[in-house]
Structures are given as C-alpha cells and as structure tokens.
Write a protein that holds these residues in place. Structure first.
Motif, short mmCIF file in Angstrom:
data_model
loop_
_atom_site.label_atom_id
_atom_site.label_comp_id
_atom_site.label_asym_id
_atom_site.label_seq_id
_atom_site.Cartn_x
_atom_site.Cartn_y
_atom_site.Cartn_z
N LEU A 449 0.85 -1.17 0.00
CA LEU A 449 0.00 0.00 0.00
C LEU A 449 0.90 1.23 0.00
O LEU A 449 2.04 1.18 0.45
CB LEU A 449 -0.90 0.00 1.23
N MET A 485 -1.75 -4.01 5.63
CA MET A 485 -3.21 -4.00 5.64
C MET A 485 -3.75 -4.18 7.06
O MET A 485 -4.77 -3.60 7.43
CB MET A 485 -3.74 -5.10 4.71
N GLN A 517 -6.57 1.00 -1.58
CA GLN A 517 -6.83 -0.30 -0.97
C GLN A 517 -7.36 -1.29 -2.00
O GLN A 517 -6.96 -2.46 -2.04
CB GLN A 517 -7.84 -0.12 0.16
#
Length: 567
Positions: A449, A485, A517
């Motif tokens: 991410l 995450m 995401q």
C-alpha cells in the motif's frame, strides 16, 4: 583459423547449444536468434563464427553493432575464442590488416558508405553478425546500407534481445509471416525469452519500486496545476506530471535517489558486496544535475557517462571492473553494455516505448549466481506500470497493415498536437513535488500500500534481502502487504474506542484511500490467479455495477473491496 583450441572455448548454456544445433542443421544463409538481454547472445554468435572459420565455410567475420563502445566489447569477447577483430576499422581503411579475422563496425558506419563494406564482403567469404538487428530499421539509410553492404554475404546471423520496434519499418534480413489481421510478424529461428531465462536462473528477477506523489507546476500560460502522479489523467497531464517528478529542482527525484541508494546499501551488506547502481537520465544536463543530487543526499560521487564525451567507453569499462557504487548515463548504457554487477536502477527518463524500456531493464538482469535480485525505481505512471507488469511477455516485431482510409488531415493534426505538447513541456515550471512508494511490482503482481518516502514502512521494502529465490521474494512481499493491511485495518477501527488525533477525512481523501486499498487487493488477486489487473477490475464492475474506479462513488468502492475480499 581461430587461435583458441576447442577445449578452451567458453562453455555454452542449454539454449545456446540448442540454437547452435539448429543453426548447423539448417545451414541457411540467414538465421535470427532472439534471446533476452543477459542470456549470452554474444557467446552464441562467436561460437558460430568459430565453427564457420574452423571448417572453412567463411574466410572472415564482420560484426555490426549499435555503438562505438560495443565495438570494443565485441572485440574483447572474440579474443576469448581466438578470433581477432579490429574495433578501430574506419571506412577510409577499405580493408583491415591481414592479421585480423575481421572487423567490428557500427550501423552508422555502414550507412555512411555501404559500398566500402560491400566490397569487403564480396572480396572474401564473409560471416556477418548483426547485433541488435532492430537498429537496422532506425533510419532509411541504415536499413538500405545494411542490405547493400551484406546482401552477398556467405552467412548472416541476426541477434536481438528485443525483436520489435515502435514503428513499421521492416528489419533487414528478417523473415515475416502473414497474420490473419493483415499484419506481418517477425519469425525467429531461435527464441529464448525472459520467462525461460528466469526459470533457468540465467537472469535475475526484477522488483519494480513504483513511486507516486504530488506534482505541481506552472504552465506556459501561467496556470498552476497540481495532480497526483499515477492517477488516471489525460496523456498531456500525465506527461507534464511525469516531467515535474523528474525535474532536478523538485523533491520527488531527490527522495527516490535517496531510496535507491538505501536499497543499494542493503544489497551490498546482504550478499552482493560489489552491487552497482545506474541512474538513466533523459538528457545530459539532467544527468549532471542528478550527480549533484546524489552527492548532496548521500555524500557519494557518481561516475557520469555522456556519449559525446571523450573517454566514455573507458569510463564504462573502468566502472564495470571496479566496486564503485553509482553510474549516471543517458542512452549510452541503455543497450548491450555488459556490467553484470548492476543491481539497482533509477528509471529517471520519460522514454516509454516497449523497445527502450526492455533495453534499459536489460542492464540489470544479468545473473552471476543464484539468488541475486535487481530493483528498479520508476515513476508510478500507467505507461511504465504496464511495461513493468508485462516484462515477461515475449514480443515480436509486427508490421501493421496500413489503413486505406486514414485521414491525412487527422494524421497531420495528431503530429502537430504532439509537437505542441513537446513545446509546452519544455516551457513548464516546476513548483513542487514529493514522492511516496506506491507499490512494488514483481513478476506481474502488485504488492503493498502507498507509504511516504522516508517512512519506516518504506524502509521495510528497501531493506529486503538481496539474495532470495523468486518464491522467497513473493512470500516476503505478501508478508509486508499483510502487515500493512493489518495496520491500516487497526487504524480504521471505530473512532469511539479512541480519541481521534487526525481531522476527519474529506470525501476526496476517503475515495483516494479506498482506491489505493482496492488496487492493492486487485494486485494480490492478480498474483494469485494470473489474471491481468484490468480483467479483475472488469469482473468487479460486472458483479457490483458502476463506472470505472476513477469515477466510482465511495459506496461503490467499499462494495468492490468487500466483494474481492470474499473471493
């Protein structure tokens, strides 16, 4: 006769032996060998030259290559086979000295006076090695020159690691097959792609560290524009944001060079003590500016190689043989130059053709021992991300059927618009830029991410061990992504359970976070199933409804995230 006895010749890899058998079995005048950069095309070609000289099939060898530096490299490699080639041959010489087996020349040299090389070819039975043969289509004079000079050669061996071009210029001495759609596709006699070489351990796997971030600039009209690098934008805005990120006056390139140096230090400390780094710049002024940035942010001095500087070839050779850390260049090291210890790259250029990208990445994939990996840092823009994801795809040169009803006025308008865009880019003024690690692309999969440059999360990716198998790289990247995450999920717990230290997000900020995401989940699904990212996005749209994610509402994005997590 070559001076080296057969037992002293360099050993051949499996693909080279198979290609050699195919060559001698066919005994055809032309042979096209396609092998990924780093696979050993030079060794294969020189072994064929050795055999043809030894059995009397040919009397002399001519090698044609793209650059002056490669002439020296070819001559050095040939000496290992007992074949003496003259790398300093000039057209005015007409013939090389009698104690040479032949000469090494460039495509530009042949194009300048094809008649000289035609006379040399017709005087003695000649074996011609055409290195990176796609260059023969670079200009009309080069292509016609090669056809004129070597049309009467006894044998011709064409080599390329990237058998495709960005245009429809045919490549001399290459066979094309008709395709159902009316196009023509190049036909290789021996094919050894990156995927095969990766499986055999001949080349290194490559991790692409894609950096996005904010870009703000002022146009020639005085308008100020601010966008996020990597967002879906028009072609013009993407180009301008890309140029802003690469501008030496901004922070983006400084942060990326600092991150790349951190990665290089990690590799050198973890099993690759001589690992080197290469920054590929767009032009010479920018290359010099990047050297200054590297010195300021790391305290290290880089070797700067510019193609029109005297002694450039010597500096490349010196760097290759040393343990110096950084080399900065424009195009001179983009193709053919062999520096096996290069393991970290910064793709700091706006070149986006598949041909150039493949050649550039080819500088980092040459394997020396099992477990070595390469890391290439690049802007997170769609054209480069697509090329990175498709690195393992084998490509042929396709000549498309020309449309009979192409509108000349439309073609002129498109050409003029491209010219205007180039002028606009030259007049823009960078106001500010910043970088963040957007994702890591490995073997077509996307991991991670977005994290800010300089953050502990970024350091976890930059500090990955340098000696890993592909499976270990996958496992570590998946582990990093799961940890990210989990932290994100924990931080997004109900606010009633803890006081909020951050102001509430705007809808725009929420959408951006949800899109990141969703993209990370799609990347993980792509790796697990082998399906392209676009196909997975299309499935989600089909199941949940709504427009592409760039136009989707917050609720639609949340629904897609929940759906893909349930798969």
């Amino acid at each position: 006769m070559p001076a080296a006895p057969p037992e002293s010749l360099p050993s051949l890899r499996v693909w080279q032996r198979k290609a050699m058998v195919a060559y001698h079995r066919g005994q055809s005048k032309d042979f096209l060998a396609v092998a990924t950069p780093g696979a050993g095309k030079t060794t294969f070609a020189l072994r064929i030259a050795y055999d043809l000289l030894a059995d009397g099939t040919v009397d002399t060898v001519t090698v044609v290559c793209p650059t002056e530096h490669l002439k020296v490299q070819w001559a050095g490699a040939a000496a290992n086979f007992g074949i003496q080639l003259d790398p300093s041959f000039r057209n005015a010489d007409v013939h090389n000295a009698a104690d040479f087996h032949g000469a090494v020349v460039t495509y530009a040299q042949v194009g300048a006076d094809p008649s000289v090389h035609r006379r040399r070819t017709m005087t003695r039975r000649t074996f011609v090695i055409l290195d990176e043969i796609h260059h023969a289509g670079d200009s009309r004079s080069w292509g016609e020159g090669v056809l004129t000079a070597f049309g009467e050669a006894e044998r011709r061996l064409a080599l390329t690691g990237t058998p495709f071009r960005s245009d429809d210029n045919p490549i001399p001495f290459v066979d094309y097959e008709d395709a159902p759609d009316g196009s023509k596709r190049s036909k290789a006699d021996s094919l050894y792609g990156y995927r095969d070489a990766l499986s055999d351990g001949v080349v290194r796997p490559v991790m692409f560290m894609a950096y996005s971030g904010q870009a703000k600039w002022r146009s020639s009209a005085g308008d100020e524009l601010a966008v996020r690098l990597g967002q879906p934008l028009t072609k013009d805005l993407t180009a301008q944001a890309w140029r802003t990120a690469l501008d030496p006056s901004g922070e983006w390139i400084k942060q990326v060079i600092r991150a790349a140096d951190h990665r290089l230090v990690s590799l050198r400390a973890a099993g690759m003590p001589d690992a080197g780094g290469l920054v590929i710049a767009s032009d010479q002024n920018t290359a010099r500016a990047y050297a200054g940035i590297l010195k300021r942010v790391t305290g290290k001095t880089a070797q700067v190689v510019l193609s029109d500087d005297a002694g450039s070839s010597d500096r490349i050779a010196k760097f290759a043989a040393s343990d110096e850390e950084w080399l900065i260049a424009v195009r001179m090291v983009s193709e053919g130059v062999d520096i096996p210890r290069l393991a970290v790259g910064v793709y700091a250029t706006n070149a986006q053709t598949p041909l150039y990208f493949a050649q550039a990445i080819g500088r980092f994939v040459r394997s020396r021992r099992p477990g070595e990996t390469a890391s290439v840092f690049l802007p997170s823009v769609i054209p480069l991300l697509q090329l990175a994801e498709n690195l393992e795809a084998d490509r042929d040169h396709v000549i498309k059927q020309k449309s009979e009803d192409a509108d000349p006025e439309l073609l002129l308008e498109q050409a003029q618009r491209q010219l205007d865009e180039g002028t606009e880019l030259g007049q823009r003024e960078t106001l500010e830029s910043s970088a963040e690690l957007d994702q890591v692309i490995f073997e077509g999969g996307s991991f991670g991410l977005p994290v800010q440059a300089g953050s502990p999360e970024e350091q976890e990716y930059l500090g990955l061990p340098g000696l890993l198998t592909s499976e270990q790289v996958h496992l570590l990247l998946q582990k990093r992504q799961r940890e990210q995450m989990a932290k994100q999920k924990k931080s997004s717990a109900p606010e009633a359970a803890k006081p909020s230290a951050e102001p509430p997000m705007t809808n725009a900020q929420r959408r951006l976070k949800l899109r990141k995401q969703l993209n990370a989940l799609v990347g993980a699904q792509s790796f697990a199933t082998g399906e392209p990212h676009g196909k997975i996005h299309a499935k989600l749209r089909s199941k949940c409804g709504g427009p592409p994610s760039a136009q989707a509402t917050i609720e639609q994005l949340e629904e897609r995230i929940a759906t893909i997590r349930s798969w």
